[in-house]
Design an enzyme around this catalytic site. Sequence first.
Site, PDB file in Angstrom:
ATOM      1  CG  ASN A  13      -1.703   1.224   1.413  1.00  0.00           C
ATOM      2  OD1 ASN A  13      -1.834   2.028   0.483  1.00  0.00           O
ATOM      3  ND2 ASN A  13      -2.254   1.408   2.604  1.00  0.00           N
ATOM      4  CE  LYS A  15       0.273   3.368   4.738  1.00  0.00           C
ATOM      5  NZ  LYS A  15       0.118   3.451   6.166  1.00  0.00           N
ATOM      6  CG  HIS A  99      -5.833   1.523   5.177  1.00  0.00           C
ATOM      7  ND1 HIS A  99      -5.391   2.485   6.044  1.00  0.00           N
ATOM      8  CD2 HIS A  99      -4.790   0.678   4.968  1.00  0.00           C
ATOM      9  CE1 HIS A  99      -4.125   2.240   6.344  1.00  0.00           C
ATOM     10  NE2 HIS A  99      -3.735   1.148   5.705  1.00  0.00           N
ATOM     11  CD  GLU A 101      -2.916   5.263   6.750  1.00  0.00           C
ATOM     12  OE1 GLU A 101      -2.936   5.359   5.521  1.00  0.00           O
ATOM     13  OE2 GLU A 101      -1.940   4.790   7.374  1.00  0.00           O
ATOM     14  CD  GLU A 171      -3.610  -2.958   7.455  1.00  0.00           C
ATOM     15  OE1 GLU A 171      -2.457  -3.124   7.062  1.00  0.00           O
ATOM     16  OE2 GLU A 171      -4.297  -1.970   7.149  1.00  0.00           O
ATOM     17  N   GLY A 177       2.144   2.088  10.850  1.00  0.00           N
ATOM     18  CA  GLY A 177       3.028   3.249  10.700  1.00  0.00           C
ATOM     19  C   GLY A 177       3.695   3.666  11.995  1.00  0.00           C
ATOM     20  CB  SER A 217       5.162  -1.825  12.069  1.00  0.00           C
ATOM     21  OG  SER A 217       4.648  -0.521  12.288  1.00  0.00           O
TER      22      SER A 217
HETATM   23  C1  PEP Z   1      -0.859  -0.118   6.005  1.00  0.00           C
HETATM   24  O1  PEP Z   1      -0.844   0.998   5.523  1.00  0.00           O
HETATM   25  O2  PEP Z   1      -1.781  -0.905   5.713  1.00  0.00           O
HETATM   26  C2  PEP Z   1       0.208  -0.492   6.925  1.00  0.00           C
HETATM   27  C3  PEP Z   1       0.162  -1.679   7.491  1.00  0.00           C
HETATM   28  O3  PEP Z   1       1.207   0.412   7.116  1.00  0.00           O
HETATM   29  P1  PEP Z   1       2.650   0.130   7.822  1.00  0.00           P
HETATM   30  O4  PEP Z   1       3.188  -1.144   7.212  1.00  0.00           O
HETATM   31  O5  PEP Z   1       3.459   1.316   7.500  1.00  0.00           O
HETATM   32  O6  PEP Z   1       2.389  -0.042   9.274  1.00  0.00           O
END
Ligand code: PEP
Length: 262
Positions: A13, A15, A99, A101, A171, A177, A217
Site C-alpha cells: 500500500n 498510500k 483501511h 486511515e 491491521e 506506521g 509495521s
Molecule cells: C498499512 O498501511 O496498511 C500499513 C500496514 O502500514 P505500515 O506497514 O506502514 O504499518
Amino acid sequence: MAGRDRGPFIAGNWKMNLTLPEARGLAQKIVEAGAELRESTIVLFPPFTALAAVGGTLAGSAIGLGAQDLFWEDQGAYTGEVSGPMLKEAGCAYVLIGHSERRQVFGETDETVNRKLGAALRSGLSPIVCVGEVLAERESGRTIERIDAQLAAGLRGFAPEDLERVVLAYEPVWAIGTGKTASPGQAEEVHAHVRRRLEERYGKDRASCAIILYGGSVKPANSYPLFKEKNIDGFLVGGASLDAGGFVGIAGEALRAYREEK
Ligand code: PEP
C-alpha cells in the site's frame, strides 16, 4: 494447514506517496525481483494517479494492480470519487476497503465498508477488507469485540460464494506506521478468531481457503515469524513497501517460511 496450499500474498500500500517516475521505478524493481517471488501473489496499490503508469510497468508480469479505495456507486455526480468500473478499466484487479486511515481520517464506517464491498464485487474486483482495533480497545480487552463488530457489519448480506473473492486484512491500528508490530502470538490469536467467524458464516471449506493478511509495521525482520503462524496468509505492507529491497525482503522471508512448511 489453512491457506498453506498457496504461497504468501504480499500487498504493498503506497498510500499518498511517489511521483510518476518514482512509482514506475519502484514497480520496475519489483517486477525484476519477480522470478525470486514466483510462488507468492504480489499486488501493488499506488495512488489513483499512478495506476495507469504502474499498470503499464506491470504489464506482462505476474504482479497485480490494486487501488486504495473506491466509491459505492458506479457512476454519477460524486465529485472526487472513483468507481469500481473505472478501476477495472484502469487495470485493477484488487481494491482496499476500510483501511484504518480511511476510517480515522475520512469517516469511513462499517456501513460504508459494506456498501463499497458490494460495489467491488459487482465490478469484478477482489476487495481487501481491513479490520483492526485501536490501542484503547486492545488495552481494555475489547479487541475481539471490535473485530466481530467490523466483520458482522462489513460482511452483512453477502453470500458464501462472495467470500471466494474477498481477502481480509487484520491491521491493529496501533501498529500501523508506528514501528510497533503485533507479536506473532497476538496476530495469530485474531487471525484464528477471524477464520472461526468465517467458518460459522460460510462453512469450513470456504473459511480454510480464505486469505487473511496481517498489516502493521511489517518488515523483513518480522515477516518470517509472523508467516510461520498457521492463520497468517500474507501481509498488507505500508511504509516498507516504498522501498523495493524492504518489500522484496518481506516477501522473501515469508516465502522462506512457506517453503519450510511445504
Ligand atoms: C498499512 O498501511 O496498511 C500499513 C500496514 O502500514 P505500515 O506497514 O506502514 O504499518
